[in-house]
Design a protein around this motif. Structure first.
Motif, PDB file in Angstrom:
ATOM      1  N   GLY A  88       0.814  -1.214   0.000  1.00 31.79           N
ATOM      2  CA  GLY A  88       0.000   0.000   0.000  1.00 31.79           C
ATOM      3  C   GLY A  88       0.842   1.254   0.000  1.00 31.79           C
ATOM      4  N   ILE A  89       1.917   1.242   0.773  1.00 31.51           N
ATOM      5  CA  ILE A  89       2.824   2.394   0.849  1.00 31.51           C
ATOM      6  C   ILE A  89       3.472   2.653  -0.513  1.00 31.51           C
ATOM      7  CG2 ILE A  89       5.069   3.112   1.795  1.00 31.51           C
ATOM      8  CD1 ILE A  89       4.139   1.646   4.435  1.00 31.51           C
ATOM      9  N   CYS A  90       3.960   1.592  -1.156  1.00 29.83           N
ATOM     10  CA  CYS A  90       4.648   1.752  -2.444  1.00 29.83           C
ATOM     11  C   CYS A  90       3.675   2.115  -3.563  1.00 29.83           C
ATOM     12  CB  CYS A  90       5.401   0.471  -2.801  1.00 29.83           C
ATOM     13  SG  CYS A  90       6.844   0.155  -1.751  1.00 29.83           S
ATOM     14  N   SER A  91       2.494   1.493  -3.592  1.00 24.39           N
ATOM     15  CA  SER A  91       1.539   1.807  -4.655  1.00 24.39           C
ATOM     16  C   SER A  91       1.004   3.227  -4.501  1.00 24.39           C
ATOM     17  CB  SER A  91       0.395   0.784  -4.690  1.00 24.39           C
ATOM     18  OG  SER A  91      -0.187   0.585  -3.430  1.00 24.39           O
ATOM     19  N   THR A  92       0.790   3.676  -3.259  1.00 26.63           N
ATOM     20  CA  THR A  92       0.379   5.063  -3.023  1.00 26.63           C
ATOM     21  C   THR A  92       1.440   6.032  -3.533  1.00 26.63           C
ATOM     22  OG1 THR A  92      -0.914   4.449  -1.061  1.00 26.63           O
ATOM     23  CG2 THR A  92      -0.238   6.755  -1.247  1.00 26.63           C
ATOM     24  N   THR A  93       2.697   5.738  -3.223  1.00 18.67           N
ATOM     25  CA  THR A  93       3.799   6.599  -3.649  1.00 18.67           C
ATOM     26  C   THR A  93       3.883   6.673  -5.173  1.00 18.67           C
ATOM     27  OG1 THR A  93       5.033   6.010  -1.646  1.00 18.67           O
ATOM     28  CG2 THR A  93       6.282   7.006  -3.444  1.00 18.67           C
ATOM     29  N   ILE A  94       3.762   5.525  -5.831  1.00 18.41           N
ATOM     30  CA  ILE A  94       3.818   5.497  -7.302  1.00 18.41           C
ATOM     31  C   ILE A  94       2.723   6.365  -7.901  1.00 18.41           C
ATOM     32  CG2 ILE A  94       3.471   4.041  -9.346  1.00 18.41           C
ATOM     33  CD1 ILE A  94       4.761   1.723  -7.717  1.00 18.41           C
TER      34      ILE A  94
END
Length: 574
Positions: A88-94
Protein backbone atom coordinates in the motif's frame (compact mmCIF):
# COMPACT_ATOMS: atom_id res chain seq x y z
CA UNK A 1 10.69 -32.38 11.70
CA UNK A 2 9.66 -32.11 8.08
CA UNK A 3 9.33 -34.69 5.34
CA UNK A 4 12.13 -34.54 2.78
CA UNK A 5 11.22 -35.14 -0.84
CA UNK A 6 13.37 -34.93 -3.96
CA UNK A 7 12.07 -33.47 -7.20
CA UNK A 8 12.11 -36.11 -9.95
CA UNK A 9 11.17 -34.01 -12.98
CA UNK A 10 12.64 -35.09 -16.30
CA UNK A 11 14.37 -33.10 -19.02
CA UNK A 12 17.52 -33.13 -21.13
CA UNK A 13 19.60 -31.35 -18.49
CA UNK A 14 22.87 -31.75 -20.38
CA UNK A 15 21.39 -30.01 -23.43
CA UNK A 16 19.81 -27.21 -21.36
CA UNK A 17 23.16 -26.69 -19.65
CA UNK A 18 24.96 -26.54 -23.00
CA UNK A 19 22.50 -24.07 -24.58
CA UNK A 20 22.47 -21.68 -21.64
CA UNK A 21 26.04 -22.16 -20.46
CA UNK A 22 25.15 -23.48 -17.01
CA UNK A 23 25.83 -26.55 -14.89
CA UNK A 24 23.28 -29.36 -15.12
CA UNK A 25 22.38 -28.61 -11.49
CA UNK A 26 21.16 -25.16 -12.59
CA UNK A 27 19.18 -26.76 -15.42
CA UNK A 28 17.53 -29.14 -12.94
CA UNK A 29 16.51 -26.27 -10.66
CA UNK A 30 14.90 -24.42 -13.57
CA UNK A 31 12.91 -27.54 -14.47
CA UNK A 32 11.88 -27.93 -10.81
CA UNK A 33 10.39 -24.42 -11.04
CA UNK A 34 8.18 -25.69 -13.90
CA UNK A 35 10.26 -23.96 -16.56
CA UNK A 36 9.76 -26.37 -19.45
CA UNK A 37 9.52 -24.94 -22.97
CA UNK A 38 12.30 -23.21 -24.90
CA UNK A 39 10.33 -19.97 -24.65
CA UNK A 40 10.04 -20.31 -20.85
CA UNK A 41 13.73 -21.18 -20.53
CA UNK A 42 14.71 -18.14 -22.62
CA UNK A 43 12.55 -15.90 -20.42
CA UNK A 44 13.91 -17.50 -17.21
CA UNK A 45 17.62 -17.28 -18.03
CA UNK A 46 17.42 -14.06 -20.07
CA UNK A 47 14.59 -12.08 -18.46
CA UNK A 48 13.66 -9.04 -20.55
CA UNK A 49 10.88 -6.51 -20.94
CA UNK A 50 9.70 -8.47 -23.97
CA UNK A 51 8.20 -10.97 -21.53
CA UNK A 52 6.00 -8.28 -19.94
CA UNK A 53 2.37 -8.32 -20.99
CA UNK A 54 0.45 -5.51 -22.65
CA UNK A 55 -1.20 -3.40 -19.90
CA UNK A 56 -4.11 -2.69 -22.26
CA UNK A 57 -5.21 -6.30 -21.79
CA UNK A 58 -6.06 -5.64 -18.14
CA UNK A 59 -9.77 -5.01 -17.72
CA UNK A 60 -10.59 -1.32 -17.17
CA UNK A 61 -6.94 -0.25 -17.06
CA UNK A 62 -7.21 1.98 -20.14
CA UNK A 63 -10.57 3.25 -18.88
CA UNK A 64 -9.00 4.09 -15.48
CA UNK A 65 -6.05 5.90 -17.10
CA UNK A 66 -8.39 7.88 -19.36
CA UNK A 67 -10.42 8.96 -16.31
CA UNK A 68 -7.28 10.06 -14.44
CA UNK A 69 -5.93 11.80 -17.55
CA UNK A 70 -9.21 13.70 -17.99
CA UNK A 71 -9.26 14.73 -14.32
CA UNK A 72 -5.69 16.02 -14.61
CA UNK A 73 -6.68 18.13 -17.62
CA UNK A 74 -9.74 19.45 -15.80
CA UNK A 75 -7.62 20.48 -12.82
CA UNK A 76 -9.89 18.82 -10.24
CA UNK A 77 -8.67 17.36 -6.96
CA UNK A 78 -7.69 13.68 -6.91
CA UNK A 79 -7.09 11.67 -3.73
CA UNK A 80 -5.26 8.33 -3.65
CA UNK A 81 -6.51 6.04 -0.86
CA UNK A 82 -3.88 3.44 -0.04
CA UNK A 83 -3.06 0.91 2.66
CA UNK A 84 -0.65 0.79 5.59
CA UNK A 85 1.53 -2.17 4.52
CA UNK A 86 4.54 -2.06 2.17
CA UNK A 87 2.44 -2.76 -0.91
CA UNK A 88 0.00 0.00 0.00
CA UNK A 89 2.82 2.39 0.85
CA UNK A 90 4.65 1.75 -2.44
CA UNK A 91 1.54 1.81 -4.65
CA UNK A 92 0.38 5.06 -3.02
CA UNK A 93 3.80 6.60 -3.65
CA UNK A 94 3.82 5.50 -7.30
CA UNK A 95 0.36 6.90 -8.04
CA UNK A 96 0.85 10.21 -6.24
CA UNK A 97 4.30 10.90 -7.70
CA UNK A 98 3.26 9.94 -11.23
CA UNK A 99 -0.05 11.84 -11.26
CA UNK A 100 1.69 14.86 -9.78
CA UNK A 101 4.48 14.63 -12.37
CA UNK A 102 1.80 14.63 -15.10
CA UNK A 103 0.33 17.86 -13.74
CA UNK A 104 -2.41 16.48 -11.53
CA UNK A 105 -3.66 18.02 -8.28
CA UNK A 106 -3.33 14.96 -6.06
CA UNK A 107 -2.83 14.02 -2.42
CA UNK A 108 -3.30 10.80 -0.48
CA UNK A 109 -5.00 9.24 2.52
CA UNK A 110 -4.03 6.03 4.28
CA UNK A 111 -6.30 4.45 6.91
CA UNK A 112 -5.05 4.22 10.47
CA UNK A 113 -4.56 0.55 11.28
CA UNK A 114 -6.14 0.83 14.74
CA UNK A 115 -8.92 3.41 14.38
CA UNK A 116 -9.86 2.81 10.73
CA UNK A 117 -8.85 -0.74 9.94
CA UNK A 118 -8.10 -1.98 6.44
CA UNK A 119 -9.26 -0.21 3.31
CA UNK A 120 -11.38 2.75 2.33
CA UNK A 121 -14.21 3.59 4.74
CA UNK A 122 -17.12 6.03 5.04
CA UNK A 123 -15.13 8.44 7.25
CA UNK A 124 -12.37 8.68 4.59
CA UNK A 125 -14.99 9.39 1.92
CA UNK A 126 -16.73 12.05 4.05
CA UNK A 127 -13.36 13.73 4.70
CA UNK A 128 -12.67 13.71 0.95
CA UNK A 129 -16.04 15.36 0.31
CA UNK A 130 -15.26 18.03 2.91
CA UNK A 131 -11.90 18.67 1.22
CA UNK A 132 -13.49 19.14 -2.20
CA UNK A 133 -12.07 15.97 -3.68
CA UNK A 134 -13.58 15.08 -7.05
CA UNK A 135 -11.98 11.68 -7.67
CA UNK A 136 -10.79 8.86 -5.45
CA UNK A 137 -8.27 6.30 -6.71
CA UNK A 138 -7.78 3.29 -4.43
CA UNK A 139 -4.68 1.13 -4.47
CA UNK A 140 -4.08 -2.22 -2.79
CA UNK A 141 -7.67 -2.04 -1.52
CA UNK A 142 -11.21 -1.29 -2.64
CA UNK A 143 -12.28 -4.48 -4.39
CA UNK A 144 -14.22 -5.64 -1.32
CA UNK A 145 -15.44 -2.15 -0.29
CA UNK A 146 -18.79 -2.49 -2.04
CA UNK A 147 -20.82 -0.37 0.38
CA UNK A 148 -18.14 2.31 0.72
CA UNK A 149 -17.53 2.75 -3.01
CA UNK A 150 -21.25 2.82 -3.72
CA UNK A 151 -21.63 5.48 -1.01
CA UNK A 152 -18.98 7.64 -2.69
CA UNK A 153 -20.76 7.22 -6.02
CA UNK A 154 -24.07 8.24 -4.44
CA UNK A 155 -22.37 11.50 -3.39
CA UNK A 156 -21.39 12.24 -6.99
CA UNK A 157 -17.72 11.29 -6.71
CA UNK A 158 -15.69 9.56 -9.40
CA UNK A 159 -14.07 6.38 -8.07
CA UNK A 160 -11.33 4.28 -9.65
CA UNK A 161 -10.57 1.03 -7.83
CA UNK A 162 -7.16 -0.59 -8.29
CA UNK A 163 -6.55 -3.74 -6.28
CA UNK A 164 -5.11 -7.24 -6.50
CA UNK A 165 -7.06 -9.04 -3.78
CA UNK A 166 -9.64 -11.76 -4.29
CA UNK A 167 -13.02 -10.71 -5.67
CA UNK A 168 -15.75 -11.04 -2.98
CA UNK A 169 -18.42 -13.58 -3.72
CA UNK A 170 -21.54 -15.28 -2.47
CA UNK A 171 -21.91 -19.02 -2.96
CA UNK A 172 -25.19 -20.61 -4.00
CA UNK A 173 -25.58 -24.30 -4.75
CA UNK A 174 -21.82 -24.70 -4.99
CA UNK A 175 -21.43 -21.84 -7.49
CA UNK A 176 -19.61 -18.57 -6.84
CA UNK A 177 -21.42 -15.33 -7.66
CA UNK A 178 -18.92 -12.47 -7.66
CA UNK A 179 -19.86 -9.06 -6.25
CA UNK A 180 -18.67 -5.74 -7.70
CA UNK A 181 -19.14 -2.12 -6.67
CA UNK A 182 -20.39 0.73 -8.89
CA UNK A 183 -16.90 2.18 -9.32
CA UNK A 184 -16.26 4.03 -12.60
CA UNK A 185 -13.38 1.65 -13.29
CA UNK A 186 -12.17 -1.49 -11.51
CA UNK A 187 -8.62 -2.64 -12.24
CA UNK A 188 -7.95 -6.05 -10.70
CA UNK A 189 -6.59 -8.90 -12.85
CA UNK A 190 -8.44 -11.42 -10.67
CA UNK A 191 -11.76 -10.32 -12.18
CA UNK A 192 -13.43 -13.18 -14.05
CA UNK A 193 -13.74 -11.20 -17.27
CA UNK A 194 -10.17 -9.82 -17.18
CA UNK A 195 -8.13 -11.09 -20.14
CA UNK A 196 -4.77 -10.15 -18.62
CA UNK A 197 -2.72 -13.38 -18.71
CA UNK A 198 -0.93 -12.85 -15.39
CA UNK A 199 -3.09 -12.70 -12.28
CA UNK A 200 -0.51 -12.37 -9.49
CA UNK A 201 0.65 -8.75 -9.62
CA UNK A 202 0.69 -6.92 -6.29
CA UNK A 203 -1.01 -3.55 -5.83
CA UNK A 204 2.17 -1.62 -6.69
CA UNK A 205 2.71 -3.77 -9.77
CA UNK A 206 -0.72 -2.70 -11.03
CA UNK A 207 0.00 0.95 -10.14
CA UNK A 208 3.26 0.74 -12.09
CA UNK A 209 1.50 -0.71 -15.16
CA UNK A 210 -1.12 2.06 -15.02
CA UNK A 211 1.36 4.89 -14.65
CA UNK A 212 3.41 3.65 -17.61
CA UNK A 213 0.28 4.06 -19.72
CA UNK A 214 -0.52 7.46 -18.18
CA UNK A 215 2.98 8.66 -19.12
CA UNK A 216 2.32 7.49 -22.69
CA UNK A 217 -0.93 9.48 -22.73
CA UNK A 218 0.96 12.54 -21.53
CA UNK A 219 3.86 11.81 -23.91
CA UNK A 220 6.12 12.12 -20.89
CA UNK A 221 9.62 10.74 -21.39
CA UNK A 222 10.84 10.73 -17.79
CA UNK A 223 12.61 7.38 -17.87
CA UNK A 224 14.33 7.89 -14.50
CA UNK A 225 10.95 8.35 -12.83
CA UNK A 226 9.61 5.14 -14.40
CA UNK A 227 12.73 3.35 -13.13
CA UNK A 228 11.95 4.67 -9.66
CA UNK A 229 8.36 3.38 -9.87
CA UNK A 230 9.70 0.01 -11.00
CA UNK A 231 11.94 -0.10 -7.92
CA UNK A 232 8.94 0.58 -5.67
CA UNK A 233 6.97 -2.15 -7.47
CA UNK A 234 9.88 -4.54 -6.88
CA UNK A 235 10.00 -3.72 -3.16
CA UNK A 236 6.24 -4.27 -2.85
CA UNK A 237 6.30 -7.53 -4.84
CA UNK A 238 8.93 -9.02 -2.55
CA UNK A 239 7.30 -7.83 0.68
CA UNK A 240 3.74 -8.76 -0.31
CA UNK A 241 4.93 -12.34 -1.00
CA UNK A 242 3.43 -12.56 -4.47
CA UNK A 243 4.90 -15.35 -6.60
CA UNK A 244 8.16 -14.23 -8.23
CA UNK A 245 7.32 -15.82 -11.55
CA UNK A 246 6.49 -14.46 -15.00
CA UNK A 247 5.97 -10.68 -14.87
CA UNK A 248 6.71 -10.35 -11.14
CA UNK A 249 10.13 -11.95 -11.60
CA UNK A 250 10.97 -9.52 -14.41
CA UNK A 251 9.81 -6.50 -12.39
CA UNK A 252 11.78 -7.58 -9.32
CA UNK A 253 14.94 -8.50 -11.24
CA UNK A 254 15.12 -5.20 -13.11
CA UNK A 255 13.78 -3.22 -10.16
CA UNK A 256 16.57 -4.51 -7.93
CA UNK A 257 19.15 -3.92 -10.63
CA UNK A 258 18.11 -0.29 -11.16
CA UNK A 259 17.89 0.27 -7.39
CA UNK A 260 21.69 0.33 -7.35
CA UNK A 261 21.51 3.78 -8.98
CA UNK A 262 18.19 4.90 -7.51
CA UNK A 263 17.24 8.56 -7.52
CA UNK A 264 14.87 7.93 -4.61
CA UNK A 265 16.42 9.64 -1.59
CA UNK A 266 14.29 7.65 0.85
CA UNK A 267 15.46 4.27 -0.45
CA UNK A 268 19.07 5.49 -0.35
CA UNK A 269 18.76 6.81 3.20
CA UNK A 270 17.07 3.68 4.54
CA UNK A 271 19.65 1.41 2.90
CA UNK A 272 22.45 3.49 4.47
CA UNK A 273 20.84 3.44 7.94
CA UNK A 274 20.43 -0.35 7.66
CA UNK A 275 24.05 -0.80 6.44
CA UNK A 276 22.98 -2.23 3.07
CA UNK A 277 25.24 -1.72 0.08
CA UNK A 278 22.85 -0.88 -2.77
CA UNK A 279 25.34 -2.23 -5.32
CA UNK A 280 24.77 -5.69 -3.81
CA UNK A 281 21.07 -5.44 -2.91
CA UNK A 282 19.03 -8.63 -3.15
CA UNK A 283 15.49 -9.78 -2.47
CA UNK A 284 16.69 -10.87 0.99
CA UNK A 285 17.69 -7.31 1.92
CA UNK A 286 14.34 -5.97 0.75
CA UNK A 287 12.20 -8.68 2.34
CA UNK A 288 13.95 -8.95 5.69
CA UNK A 289 15.55 -5.54 6.29
CA UNK A 290 14.09 -2.63 4.31
CA UNK A 291 10.53 -3.94 4.05
CA UNK A 292 10.02 -4.51 7.80
CA UNK A 293 11.20 -0.94 8.49
CA UNK A 294 8.65 0.49 6.04
CA UNK A 295 5.96 -1.77 7.49
CA UNK A 296 6.76 -0.69 11.05
CA UNK A 297 5.52 2.84 10.41
CA UNK A 298 1.99 1.63 9.64
CA UNK A 299 2.12 -0.89 12.47
CA UNK A 300 3.13 1.34 15.36
CA UNK A 301 2.43 4.88 14.16
CA UNK A 302 1.30 6.12 10.74
CA UNK A 303 2.09 4.73 7.29
CA UNK A 304 2.36 8.36 6.25
CA UNK A 305 5.89 8.35 7.72
CA UNK A 306 7.06 5.73 5.22
CA UNK A 307 5.26 7.43 2.32
CA UNK A 308 6.92 10.72 3.21
CA UNK A 309 10.25 8.87 3.31
CA UNK A 310 9.75 7.50 -0.20
CA UNK A 311 8.47 10.81 -1.57
CA UNK A 312 10.89 13.32 -0.06
CA UNK A 313 13.42 15.18 -2.21
CA UNK A 314 15.25 16.45 0.88
CA UNK A 315 18.31 14.39 1.88
CA UNK A 316 18.25 15.52 5.52
CA UNK A 317 14.56 14.72 5.90
CA UNK A 318 15.15 11.32 4.27
CA UNK A 319 17.86 10.46 6.81
CA UNK A 320 15.68 11.59 9.72
CA UNK A 321 12.66 9.57 8.55
CA UNK A 322 14.80 6.52 7.77
CA UNK A 323 16.22 6.58 11.29
CA UNK A 324 12.70 6.84 12.70
CA UNK A 325 11.26 3.85 10.80
CA UNK A 326 14.30 1.75 11.73
CA UNK A 327 13.74 2.62 15.40
CA UNK A 328 10.07 1.66 15.09
CA UNK A 329 11.06 -1.68 13.60
CA UNK A 330 13.39 -2.43 16.52
CA UNK A 331 10.49 -1.77 18.90
CA UNK A 332 8.22 -3.97 16.77
CA UNK A 333 10.74 -6.84 16.94
CA UNK A 334 10.79 -6.79 20.75
CA UNK A 335 6.99 -6.75 20.96
CA UNK A 336 6.74 -9.60 18.46
CA UNK A 337 9.12 -11.86 20.37
CA UNK A 338 7.20 -11.41 23.63
CA UNK A 339 3.73 -11.95 22.14
CA UNK A 340 4.81 -14.91 19.99
CA UNK A 341 6.08 -16.77 23.03
CA UNK A 342 2.86 -15.94 24.87
CA UNK A 343 0.82 -17.38 21.97
CA UNK A 344 2.87 -20.58 21.79
CA UNK A 345 2.55 -21.09 25.54
CA UNK A 346 -1.20 -20.52 25.32
CA UNK A 347 -1.57 -23.27 22.73
CA UNK A 348 0.65 -25.72 24.60
CA UNK A 349 -1.16 -25.19 27.91
CA UNK A 350 -4.80 -25.30 26.78
CA UNK A 351 -7.29 -27.23 24.66
CA UNK A 352 -6.11 -25.20 21.68
CA UNK A 353 -3.37 -27.77 21.16
CA UNK A 354 -6.04 -30.22 19.96
CA UNK A 355 -7.32 -27.86 17.24
CA UNK A 356 -6.34 -28.22 13.62
CA UNK A 357 -7.03 -24.55 12.90
CA UNK A 358 -5.65 -22.28 15.62
CA UNK A 359 -7.61 -19.22 16.74
CA UNK A 360 -5.59 -17.48 19.46
CA UNK A 361 -6.95 -14.51 21.40
CA UNK A 362 -4.31 -12.10 22.71
CA UNK A 363 -6.45 -9.17 23.94
CA UNK A 364 -3.57 -6.93 25.03
CA UNK A 365 -1.43 -7.55 21.95
CA UNK A 366 -0.90 -4.58 19.62
CA UNK A 367 -3.12 -5.46 16.67
CA UNK A 368 -0.50 -4.33 14.17
CA UNK A 369 1.71 -7.35 14.87
CA UNK A 370 -1.06 -9.97 14.89
CA UNK A 371 -0.16 -11.11 11.36
CA UNK A 372 3.53 -11.52 12.17
CA UNK A 373 2.70 -13.54 15.29
CA UNK A 374 0.24 -15.68 13.32
CA UNK A 375 3.02 -16.43 10.85
CA UNK A 376 5.48 -17.39 13.60
CA UNK A 377 2.93 -19.61 15.38
CA UNK A 378 1.96 -21.21 12.07
CA UNK A 379 5.61 -22.10 11.45
CA UNK A 380 5.99 -23.46 14.99
CA UNK A 381 2.96 -25.77 14.91
CA UNK A 382 2.51 -25.98 11.14
CA UNK A 383 -1.21 -25.31 11.39
CA UNK A 384 -3.38 -22.55 9.89
CA UNK A 385 -3.30 -19.81 12.52
CA UNK A 386 -5.38 -16.73 13.36
CA UNK A 387 -4.23 -14.28 16.02
CA UNK A 388 -7.03 -12.09 17.38
CA UNK A 389 -6.65 -8.90 19.43
CA UNK A 390 -9.02 -6.48 21.12
CA UNK A 391 -9.92 -3.47 18.98
CA UNK A 392 -11.96 -0.29 19.24
CA UNK A 393 -15.07 -2.16 18.11
CA UNK A 394 -15.05 -5.86 18.98
CA UNK A 395 -11.97 -7.85 17.99
CA UNK A 396 -9.86 -8.08 14.88
CA UNK A 397 -6.97 -10.18 13.70
CA UNK A 398 -4.88 -11.73 10.97
CA UNK A 399 -4.36 -15.24 9.74
CA UNK A 400 -1.50 -17.09 8.06
CA UNK A 401 -2.01 -20.41 6.34
CA UNK A 402 -0.30 -23.57 5.13
CA UNK A 403 -0.24 -24.68 1.49
CA UNK A 404 -3.18 -27.08 1.78
CA UNK A 405 -5.63 -24.65 3.43
CA UNK A 406 -7.26 -21.82 1.44
CA UNK A 407 -7.71 -19.33 4.24
CA UNK A 408 -9.82 -16.81 2.30
CA UNK A 409 -12.33 -19.42 1.17
CA UNK A 410 -12.53 -20.98 4.64
CA UNK A 411 -13.33 -17.71 6.42
CA UNK A 412 -15.83 -16.92 3.66
CA UNK A 413 -17.76 -19.98 4.89
CA UNK A 414 -17.93 -18.32 8.32
CA UNK A 415 -18.85 -14.82 7.19
CA UNK A 416 -22.15 -14.87 9.11
CA UNK A 417 -19.96 -14.52 12.25
CA UNK A 418 -17.77 -11.76 10.82
CA UNK A 419 -18.13 -7.99 10.48
CA UNK A 420 -15.44 -7.62 7.84
CA UNK A 421 -12.88 -9.87 6.16
CA UNK A 422 -10.62 -10.21 3.13
CA UNK A 423 -7.37 -11.69 1.95
CA UNK A 424 -5.69 -14.44 -0.05
CA UNK A 425 -5.44 -18.25 0.14
CA UNK A 426 -2.35 -17.88 2.37
CA UNK A 427 -3.30 -14.86 4.50
CA UNK A 428 -6.40 -13.05 5.70
CA UNK A 429 -7.65 -10.25 7.90
CA UNK A 430 -10.95 -10.24 9.78
CA UNK A 431 -12.95 -8.41 12.42
CA UNK A 432 -16.01 -9.52 14.40
CA UNK A 433 -17.81 -9.20 17.77
CA UNK A 434 -15.88 -10.53 20.75
CA UNK A 435 -18.65 -12.98 21.66
CA UNK A 436 -18.07 -14.77 18.32
CA UNK A 437 -14.53 -15.90 19.17
CA UNK A 438 -15.53 -19.35 20.40
CA UNK A 439 -18.24 -19.94 17.74
CA UNK A 440 -15.72 -18.98 15.04
CA UNK A 441 -13.07 -21.26 16.48
CA UNK A 442 -15.54 -24.16 16.47
CA UNK A 443 -16.82 -23.45 12.97
CA UNK A 444 -13.32 -23.19 11.49
CA UNK A 445 -12.38 -26.54 12.98
CA UNK A 446 -15.64 -28.24 12.06
CA UNK A 447 -15.34 -27.11 8.44
CA UNK A 448 -11.68 -28.01 7.91
CA UNK A 449 -10.81 -31.20 5.98
CA UNK A 450 -7.05 -31.33 6.54
CA UNK A 451 -5.38 -34.75 6.88
CA UNK A 452 -2.43 -35.72 9.09
CA UNK A 453 -0.12 -35.53 6.07
CA UNK A 454 -1.34 -32.01 5.34
CA UNK A 455 -0.05 -30.98 8.76
CA UNK A 456 3.52 -32.16 8.21
CA UNK A 457 5.73 -29.56 6.47
CA UNK A 458 7.53 -30.72 3.36
CA UNK A 459 10.98 -29.64 2.23
CA UNK A 460 11.48 -30.18 -1.50
CA UNK A 461 15.08 -30.99 -2.42
CA UNK A 462 16.19 -29.70 -5.81
CA UNK A 463 19.17 -32.02 -6.09
CA UNK A 464 20.66 -34.62 -3.77
CA UNK A 465 24.11 -33.11 -4.24
CA UNK A 466 27.23 -34.13 -2.33
CA UNK A 467 29.12 -31.25 -0.75
CA UNK A 468 32.26 -32.04 -2.74
CA UNK A 469 30.45 -31.17 -6.00
CA UNK A 470 29.98 -27.53 -5.01
CA UNK A 471 32.46 -25.04 -6.50
CA UNK A 472 32.76 -21.26 -6.47
CA UNK A 473 31.73 -21.25 -10.14
CA UNK A 474 28.53 -23.18 -9.38
CA UNK A 475 27.62 -20.72 -6.61
CA UNK A 476 28.15 -17.78 -8.98
CA UNK A 477 25.81 -19.48 -11.46
CA UNK A 478 22.98 -19.32 -8.90
CA UNK A 479 22.79 -15.62 -9.78
CA UNK A 480 21.15 -16.73 -13.06
CA UNK A 481 18.21 -18.03 -11.02
CA UNK A 482 17.58 -14.90 -8.96
CA UNK A 483 15.62 -13.11 -7.65
CA UNK A 484 14.55 -15.69 -5.09
CA UNK A 485 11.27 -15.47 -3.21
CA UNK A 486 7.77 -16.90 -3.13
CA UNK A 487 7.22 -19.06 -6.22
CA UNK A 488 10.93 -19.00 -7.10
CA UNK A 489 12.41 -20.27 -3.87
CA UNK A 490 16.10 -20.42 -3.14
CA UNK A 491 17.35 -23.90 -4.15
CA UNK A 492 17.68 -26.56 -1.49
CA UNK A 493 20.14 -29.46 -1.63
CA UNK A 494 20.82 -32.55 0.47
CA UNK A 495 23.78 -34.69 1.45
CA UNK A 496 24.05 -37.64 3.84
CA UNK A 497 26.54 -39.74 5.83
CA UNK A 498 28.42 -36.71 7.11
CA UNK A 499 30.45 -37.01 10.32
CA UNK A 500 30.22 -34.13 12.80
CA UNK A 501 33.86 -33.39 13.60
CA UNK A 502 33.20 -30.24 15.60
CA UNK A 503 30.32 -28.03 16.84
CA UNK A 504 30.72 -24.47 18.14
CA UNK A 505 27.80 -22.42 19.50
CA UNK A 506 28.14 -18.74 18.66
CA UNK A 507 26.09 -15.53 18.50
CA UNK A 508 24.74 -13.07 21.04
CA UNK A 509 21.80 -15.36 21.83
CA UNK A 510 23.82 -18.58 21.50
CA UNK A 511 21.47 -19.84 18.80
CA UNK A 512 23.92 -20.25 15.91
CA UNK A 513 26.03 -23.37 15.39
CA UNK A 514 29.20 -23.64 13.30
CA UNK A 515 30.13 -27.14 12.14
CA UNK A 516 33.14 -28.93 10.78
CA UNK A 517 31.85 -31.87 8.73
CA UNK A 518 33.65 -34.81 7.10
CA UNK A 519 32.32 -36.98 4.26
CA UNK A 520 33.01 -40.69 3.74
CA UNK A 521 36.15 -39.90 1.69
CA UNK A 522 37.66 -37.71 4.41
CA UNK A 523 36.94 -34.35 2.78
CA UNK A 524 36.34 -31.49 5.27
CA UNK A 525 33.60 -28.84 4.94
CA UNK A 526 32.41 -25.82 6.96
CA UNK A 527 28.72 -25.49 7.81
CA UNK A 528 26.60 -23.00 9.72
CA UNK A 529 23.05 -23.30 11.08
CA UNK A 530 20.91 -20.48 12.44
CA UNK A 531 18.18 -20.65 15.08
CA UNK A 532 19.34 -23.92 16.56
CA UNK A 533 17.72 -25.52 19.59
CA UNK A 534 18.78 -28.38 21.84
CA UNK A 535 16.36 -30.60 19.95
CA UNK A 536 17.93 -30.03 16.52
CA UNK A 537 21.58 -29.76 17.56
CA UNK A 538 23.71 -32.83 16.65
CA UNK A 539 26.67 -33.85 18.77
CA UNK A 540 30.28 -34.37 17.84
CA UNK A 541 30.78 -37.86 16.42
CA UNK A 542 27.24 -38.30 15.12
CA UNK A 543 26.44 -39.12 11.49
CA UNK A 544 23.97 -36.71 9.92
CA UNK A 545 22.06 -35.86 6.77
CA UNK A 546 21.57 -32.18 5.95
CA UNK A 547 19.45 -29.86 3.88
CA UNK A 548 21.64 -26.98 2.77
CA UNK A 549 22.35 -24.06 0.47
CA UNK A 550 25.96 -23.23 -0.46
CA UNK A 551 27.27 -19.71 -0.01
CA UNK A 552 30.53 -17.82 -0.13
CA UNK A 553 31.90 -16.51 3.15
CA UNK A 554 34.38 -13.64 2.83
CA UNK A 555 36.64 -12.77 5.76
CA UNK A 556 39.75 -10.57 5.68
CA UNK A 557 39.63 -10.57 1.89
CA UNK A 558 39.62 -14.36 1.64
CA UNK A 559 36.67 -16.22 0.13
CA UNK A 560 35.64 -19.66 1.25
CA UNK A 561 32.68 -21.95 0.56
CA UNK A 562 30.31 -22.28 3.51
CA UNK A 563 27.21 -24.47 3.67
CA UNK A 564 24.15 -22.87 5.24
CA UNK A 565 22.21 -25.73 6.86
CA UNK A 566 18.42 -25.60 6.89
CA UNK A 567 17.65 -28.86 8.71
CA UNK A 568 19.52 -31.84 10.14
CA UNK A 569 18.54 -35.47 10.65
CA UNK A 570 20.76 -37.60 12.87
CA UNK A 571 21.35 -41.16 11.67
CA UNK A 572 19.88 -43.60 14.13
CA UNK A 573 22.25 -46.27 15.41
CA UNK A 574 20.74 -49.74 15.08
Amino acid sequence: MSNWRVYCKKADFAEIGRVYGVDQVIARIARNRNICTNEELDAYFSASYQSLHNPAQMKDLIKAVEIINKKIDEGVKIRVVGDYDVDGICSTTILVKAIRACGGIVDYSVPDRVSDGYGINIAIIDKALQDGIDTIVTCDNGIAAIEQVNYAKSKGMTVVVTDHHEIPFDEYNGEKHYIYSKADAIVDPKQESCAYPFKMLCGAGIAYEMMQVLYEYKRTQRLKELEEYKQLAAIASICDLVDLVDENRVLVRFGLDSMKDTINKGIRALAEICAINLSEISSYHVGFVLGPCLNASGRLEKADIAIRLLMTEDTSEAKELAQHVKMLNETRKEMTEQETQKAIDMVNNSDLKNDTVLLIYLPSCHESIAGIIAGRVKEHFYKPTFVITKSVEGVKGSGRSIETYNMYEEINKCKNLLTKFGGHPMAAGLSFPEENIEPLRKMLNQNQTLTENDLIPVHWIDVAMPLWYVTMELIYQFKRLEPFGTGNEKPLFADSNLLVKRVDIIGKNKNVAKFVLEDVDGRIFDGIMFKITQENLPLKGQIISILYYPSINEYNGKKKIQFVIEEIKVKEVS
